[in-house]
Design an enzyme around this catalytic site. Structure first.
Site, PDB file in Angstrom:
ATOM      1  N   ASP A 260       0.836  -1.203   0.000  1.00 49.91           N
ATOM      2  CA  ASP A 260       0.000   0.000   0.000  1.00 49.91           C
ATOM      3  C   ASP A 260       0.867   1.247   0.000  1.00 49.91           C
ATOM      4  O   ASP A 260       1.854   1.336   0.742  1.00 49.91           O
ATOM      5  CB  ASP A 260      -0.904   0.009   1.237  1.00 49.91           C
ATOM      6  CG  ASP A 260      -1.754   1.271   1.308  1.00 49.91           C
ATOM      7  OD1 ASP A 260      -2.787   1.313   0.606  1.00 49.91           O
ATOM      8  OD2 ASP A 260      -1.390   2.202   2.049  1.00 49.91           O
TER       9      ASP A 260
ATOM     10  N   TYR B  92       2.771  10.491  -0.615  1.00 45.74           N
ATOM     11  CA  TYR B  92       3.888  10.099   0.244  1.00 45.74           C
ATOM     12  C   TYR B  92       5.211  10.540  -0.381  1.00 45.74           C
ATOM     13  O   TYR B  92       5.593  10.071  -1.462  1.00 45.74           O
ATOM     14  CB  TYR B  92       3.911   8.587   0.464  1.00 45.74           C
ATOM     15  CG  TYR B  92       2.701   8.022   1.172  1.00 45.74           C
ATOM     16  CD1 TYR B  92       1.800   8.824   1.869  1.00 45.74           C
ATOM     17  CD2 TYR B  92       2.453   6.651   1.148  1.00 45.74           C
ATOM     18  CE1 TYR B  92       0.707   8.301   2.509  1.00 45.74           C
ATOM     19  CE2 TYR B  92       1.345   6.103   1.800  1.00 45.74           C
ATOM     20  CZ  TYR B  92       0.471   6.938   2.462  1.00 45.74           C
ATOM     21  OH  TYR B  92      -0.629   6.408   3.098  1.00 45.74           O
TER      22      TYR B  92
ATOM     23  N   SER C 145     -10.711   5.891   2.072  1.00 35.82           N
ATOM     24  CA  SER C 145      -9.892   5.933   3.280  1.00 35.82           C
ATOM     25  C   SER C 145     -10.389   7.035   4.192  1.00 35.82           C
ATOM     26  O   SER C 145     -10.523   8.195   3.768  1.00 35.82           O
ATOM     27  CB  SER C 145      -8.418   6.178   2.913  1.00 35.82           C
ATOM     28  OG  SER C 145      -7.617   6.299   4.083  1.00 35.82           O
TER      29      SER C 145
ATOM     30  N   LYS D 224       7.884   0.679  23.327  1.00 40.26           N
ATOM     31  CA  LYS D 224       9.232   1.262  23.336  1.00 40.26           C
ATOM     32  C   LYS D 224       9.287   2.629  24.010  1.00 40.26           C
ATOM     33  O   LYS D 224      10.365   3.095  24.396  1.00 40.26           O
ATOM     34  CB  LYS D 224       9.779   1.358  21.917  1.00 40.26           C
ATOM     35  CG  LYS D 224       9.026   2.318  21.001  1.00 40.26           C
ATOM     36  CD  LYS D 224       9.632   2.268  19.601  1.00 40.26           C
ATOM     37  CE  LYS D 224       8.858   3.133  18.617  1.00 40.26           C
ATOM     38  NZ  LYS D 224       9.411   3.028  17.257  1.00 40.26           N
TER      39      LYS D 224
END
Length: 339
Positions: free
Chosen positions: A52, A57, A154, A218
Site C-alpha cells: 500500500d 507520500y 480511506s 518502546k
C-alpha cells in the site's frame, strides 16, 4: 515458518495478505533506498503479497521506490494499492477528487509504480468540494479502462461510505474497502463505520495498528523518546504526540505480561488485536528494518482468544477513544503542498 494468510476484500473476489506492507512514513524519505528495498524483500520473503502506498507520500517518491523494489516480481502475484486526493502539486487542481485530478494522478502513479494497473485505487479522504457523482464516475471509468481493478476509500464516515456505495453499485464498480486508522487505543470506526461496511460489503484495511509505535512498548513513562524513533522525528511526532502522556504509556506497559503469556511481542499483540475484528481484512505495517517486517508478519494466522481480548480492554478501559465523530479528524486539514 511464517504463514501470512489471505482474506477476501469486501464482497469482491480479490484476496489480500492479512499483513500489508505500507510505505507512508517509513518509505517517506526517512531511510536509505537500499534499506527500503530490503524491507520490501523481507515482506515478500514473509509471504506478504499486498503493498500500500499513496501519491502524496514523499511527493511521489515513495511510489517510485516501491516500483523499483518490486521490479522483476511477477505482477500477477502482487496486489498493489495506492491513493488519490491529497495535494500532489501547488496548482488548484492538484488535489481533491475531481475527475481531472483523479485521472491525472492515476496515470502519474502508474508511471511511478512501473505498472499498467493498480489492484486497488482509493480515495485518500472525502472531498466535500467535488460532487460525489463526479468522483465515483471517474473511478468507474478507470476500472473500465483496466487501470484500476477495484476501488476503495480511506477515512470516510459511515454516511459518506453509504452515499458512495449507493452511486458506485449501479455503475458496476462497488466500493470494496475502507482504510481507517484503528488500534487498541483508537476505535472510532467501531460504532458506525464497521456496521455500515458490514452491511454494504466493504472490508477494513487498517493503518497504525501499533498506534504510531506506542503499542510496541518502546516509549516509557517519565523518559524521553528514544533517539531516531517516530516520537523523536519532527514529522512523526505530529501523529504520535497525543499518546505520549505518562498515563497512556504506563497503561501500555501493563500489556507486556499479556503479550508474553500469549507468546507474542507487544507489536504482534497489537497487530493480532486488530485482525481479530471480522470486518478487518488486513493490517498495514511499516518498517525501517527488515527484521521488523519479519516480526510483524510472524503474527499471521495467530488469533487472540476472548480472555486476552477482555484483559486488554480491562487495562486500557477509559483511555480508548470510540467517538465516531473523530473519524479522519487527525487528518481533516488537507496539508499544503511542500516543494
Amino acid at each position: 515458518m511464517i504463514v501470512v494468510e489471505h482474506r477476501y476484500l469486501g464482497h469482491s473476489g480479490l484476496k489480500v495478505s492479512e499483513i500489508i506492507f505500507g510505505n507512508w512514513l517509513t518509505l517517506d524519505g526517512q531511510i536509505a533506498e537500499d534499506t527500503q528495498a530490503a524491507c520490501v524483500r523481507a515482506a515478500l520473503d514473509a509471504g506478504i503479497t499486498t503493498f500500500d502506498t499513496a501519491d502524496i507520500y514523499s511527493r511521489g517518491h515513495a511510489e517510485e521506490v516501491l516500483g523499483r523494489a518490486l521490479a522483476g516480481i511477477r505482477r500477477e502475484s502482487l496486489v498493489i494499492a495506492t491513493k488519490v486526493c491529497l495535494p500532489t502539486g501547488p496548482g488548484p487542481n492538484d488535489r481533491g477528487l475531481s475527475r481531472k485530478h483523479i485521472m491525472e494522478s492515476c496515470h502519474a502513479s502508474l508511471r511511478r509504480l512501473r505498472t499498467d494497473y493498480v489492484d486497488l485505487y482509493q480515495a485518500h479522504r472525502f472531498d466535500g468540494n467535488t460532487p460525489l457523482e463526479e468522483t465515483i464516475r471517474a473511478f468507474a471509468d478507470l476500472v473500465r479502462q483496466g487501470k484500476a481493478l477495484h476501488i476503495g476509500v480511506s477515512e470516510w464516515t459511515a454516511a459518506q461510505i453509504e452515499k458512495g456505495q449507493e452511486l458506485a453499485r449501479p455503475l458496476g464498480v462497488p466500493l470494496v474497502s475502507n482504510q481507517p486508522q484503528y488500534s487498541m487505543l483508537w476505535r472510532v470506526i467501531e460504532p458506525e463505520v464497521v456496521p455500515m461496511c458490514e452491511r454494504l460489503g466493504l472490508s477494513q484495511i487498517v493503518f497504525s495498528p501499533v498506534a504510531q509505535g506506542v503499542l510496541t512498548g518502546k516509549y516509557l513513562p517519565g523518559r524521553e523518546a528514544p533517539a531516531g524513533s517516530r516520537a523523536d522525528d519532527a514529522q512523526g511526532s505530529r501523529f504520535v504526540s497525543r499518546y505520549m502522556s505518562d498515563t497512556v504509556l504506563e497503561r501500555v506497559q501493563r500489556l507486556r505480561p499479556i503479550a508474553e503469556e500469549a507468546g507474542l511481542t507487544m507489536a504482534q499483540l497489537a497487530v493480532a488485536w486488530v485482525l481479530r475484528n471480522p470486518n478487518v481484512a488486513a493490517a498495514i505495517i511499516g518498517a525501517s528494518r527488515p527484521e521488523q517486517v519479519a516480526e510483524n508478519a510472524a503474527v499471521g494466522g495467530r488469533r487472540l482468544d476472548d480472555s486476552i481480548m477482555k484483559r486488554i480492554d480491562e487495562v486500557l478501559d477509559e483511555l480508548v477513544d470510540r467517538d465516531p465523530a473523530k473519524t479522519a479528524t487527525m487528518f481533516a486539514v488537507m496539508p499544503a503542498w511542500r516543494r
